[in-house]
Design a protein around this motif. Structure first.
Motif, PDB file in Angstrom:
ATOM      1  N   UNK A 111       0.772  -1.311   0.008  1.00 50.00           N
ATOM      2  CA  UNK A 111      -0.181   0.016  -0.030  1.00 50.00           C
ATOM      3  C   UNK A 111       0.919   1.249   0.064  1.00 50.00           C
ATOM      4  N   UNK A 112       0.055   2.326  -0.030  1.00 52.93           N
ATOM      5  CA  UNK A 112       0.851   3.747   0.073  1.00 52.93           C
ATOM      6  C   UNK A 112       2.180   3.823   1.117  1.00 52.93           C
ATOM      7  N   UNK A 113       3.234   4.178   0.596  1.00 51.22           N
ATOM      8  CA  UNK A 113       4.333   4.425   1.524  1.00 51.22           C
ATOM      9  C   UNK A 113       4.775   6.053   1.267  1.00 51.22           C
ATOM     10  N   UNK A 114       5.006   6.936   2.305  1.00 51.26           N
ATOM     11  CA  UNK A 114       5.267   8.024   1.806  1.00 51.26           C
ATOM     12  C   UNK A 114       6.774   8.164   2.068  1.00 51.26           C
ATOM     13  N   UNK A 115       7.457   8.839   1.246  1.00 49.29           N
ATOM     14  CA  UNK A 115       9.081   9.216   1.575  1.00 49.29           C
ATOM     15  C   UNK A 115       9.851   8.186   1.222  1.00 49.29           C
ATOM     16  N   UNK A 116      11.093   8.158   1.667  1.00 51.39           N
ATOM     17  CA  UNK A 116      11.908   7.319   1.405  1.00 51.39           C
ATOM     18  C   UNK A 116      11.985   5.966   2.168  1.00 51.39           C
ATOM     19  N   UNK A 117      12.426   4.801   1.722  1.00 53.71           N
ATOM     20  CA  UNK A 117      12.101   3.586   2.373  1.00 53.71           C
ATOM     21  C   UNK A 117      13.208   2.495   2.061  1.00 53.71           C
ATOM     22  N   UNK A 118      13.278   1.422   2.735  1.00 58.79           N
ATOM     23  CA  UNK A 118      13.855   0.115   2.364  1.00 58.79           C
ATOM     24  C   UNK A 118      12.864  -0.937   2.678  1.00 58.79           C
ATOM     25  N   UNK A 119      12.646  -1.547   1.473  1.00 60.01           N
ATOM     26  CA  UNK A 119      11.554  -2.985   1.998  1.00 60.01           C
ATOM     27  C   UNK A 119      12.602  -4.155   1.610  1.00 60.01           C
ATOM     28  N   UNK A 120      12.822  -5.023   2.432  1.00 59.88           N
ATOM     29  CA  UNK A 120      13.300  -6.347   2.293  1.00 59.88           C
ATOM     30  C   UNK A 120      12.174  -7.287   2.056  1.00 59.88           C
ATOM     31  N   UNK A 121      12.610  -7.822   0.633  1.00 60.17           N
ATOM     32  CA  UNK A 121      11.754  -8.611  -0.379  1.00 60.17           C
ATOM     33  C   UNK A 121      11.612 -10.122  -0.140  1.00 60.17           C
ATOM     34  N   UNK A 122      12.168 -10.638   0.941  1.00 52.74           N
ATOM     35  CA  UNK A 122      11.952 -12.130   1.033  1.00 52.74           C
ATOM     36  C   UNK A 122      13.235 -12.970   0.779  1.00 52.74           C
ATOM     37  N   UNK A 123      13.060 -14.234   1.010  1.00 52.70           N
ATOM     38  CA  UNK A 123      14.349 -14.960   0.897  1.00 52.70           C
ATOM     39  C   UNK A 123      13.992 -16.274   0.126  1.00 52.70           C
ATOM     40  N   UNK A 124      15.172 -16.983  -0.071  1.00 52.74           N
ATOM     41  CA  UNK A 124      15.211 -18.277  -0.753  1.00 52.74           C
ATOM     42  C   UNK A 124      15.288 -19.472   0.269  1.00 52.74           C
ATOM     43  N   UNK A 125      14.843 -20.732  -0.069  1.00 55.67           N
ATOM     44  CA  UNK A 125      14.875 -21.660   0.821  1.00 55.67           C
ATOM     45  C   UNK A 125      16.243 -21.982   1.222  1.00 55.67           C
TER      46      UNK A 125
END
Length: 232
Positions: free
Chosen positions: A183-197
């Motif tokens: 959803x909407x995120x204002x400003x600068x951000x870091x999003x960790x997107x998940x990992x592998x098995x």
């Protein structure tokens, strides 16, 4: 170049980090307003549900949503080569990290280092207990979250010199999909997107971690860090 950190007084803390843009010589002074770690981001929904059931069987609470999003203190973000942890039962993992800085997007490599002993008390608590390492070099994406060769991006990790993870990111949801779901995120951000098995199927609790992300045609993003148990 060493990461530069500053803590701002108030209800939370803000981490200011210096980053390099691969192949350009450009430097970013990144001060994110938000740090979000996404979990259960596998593209195979049946496999994700099976994993959630396995975790539930050992006492790890089911997430309220899939994917799940954990909003953490930005002060956990770090590019330092040594990070402090409060307990021996912690482990890391390689993750693509979506970064937004002044209206532009970048892709980095990071590790969602987590206190595994705390996961039964709550996944959010276990993630908040550890720093979130991030490589200093990032790849520029532009003003849109466009990664055409996402399925062929290769990620791997090792712990104490032993292979720990390896695979293509086709196994994960695209960052643009995660951003839509967040959803909407204002400003600068870091999003960790998940990992592998994990190659061996079990967590490793070593001290020396190396994480690696290779985009088709380049660049290659690499970060290494060591964990030290704090005396507190």
């Amino acid at each position: 170049m060493a990461g530069v950190h500053s803590r701002l007084h108030g209800s939370g803390s803000m981490s200011t980090i210096a980053l390099h843009v691969a192949g350009t010589g450009e430097e970013l002074v990144f001060a994110p307003a938000r740090l979000v770690v996404a979990g259960y981001t596998g593209s195979d929904e049946a496999a994700v549900e099976e994993h959630i059931a396995e975790l539930a069987a050992i006492g790890v609470p089911r997430p309220e949503t899939v994917p799940a999003f954990y909003h953490l203190d930005t002060g956990l973000l770090t590019t330092e080569p040594v990070v402090g942890v409060s307990a021996p039962g912690t482990s890391g993992e390689v993750e693509p990290v979506l970064i937004r800085h002044q209206g532009r997007y970048f892709l980095g490599v990071g590790s969602d280092h987590t206190d595994r002993d705390l996961e039964r008390d709550g996944v959010a608590r276990s993630k908040a207990a550890c720093p979130k390492p991030l490589g200093e070099v990032v790849a520029a994406l532009g003003t849109e979250v466009s990664i055409p060769d996402w399925d062929h991006v290769v990620a791997d990790s090792s712990v104490d010199g032993c292979p720990y993870q390896k695979g293509e990111l086709a196994a994960l949801r695209h960052p643009a999909d995660l951003l839509d779901r967040l959803g909407p995120v204002d400003g600068d951000f870091a999003l960790y997107c998940g990992t592998l098995p994990l190659l061996g199927g079990e967590f490793a609790y070593g001290a020396y971690w190396r994480i690696h992300l290779e985009l088709p045609g380049g660049p290659t993003l690499t970060h290494a860090y060591e964990t030290k148990q704090r005396s507190e």
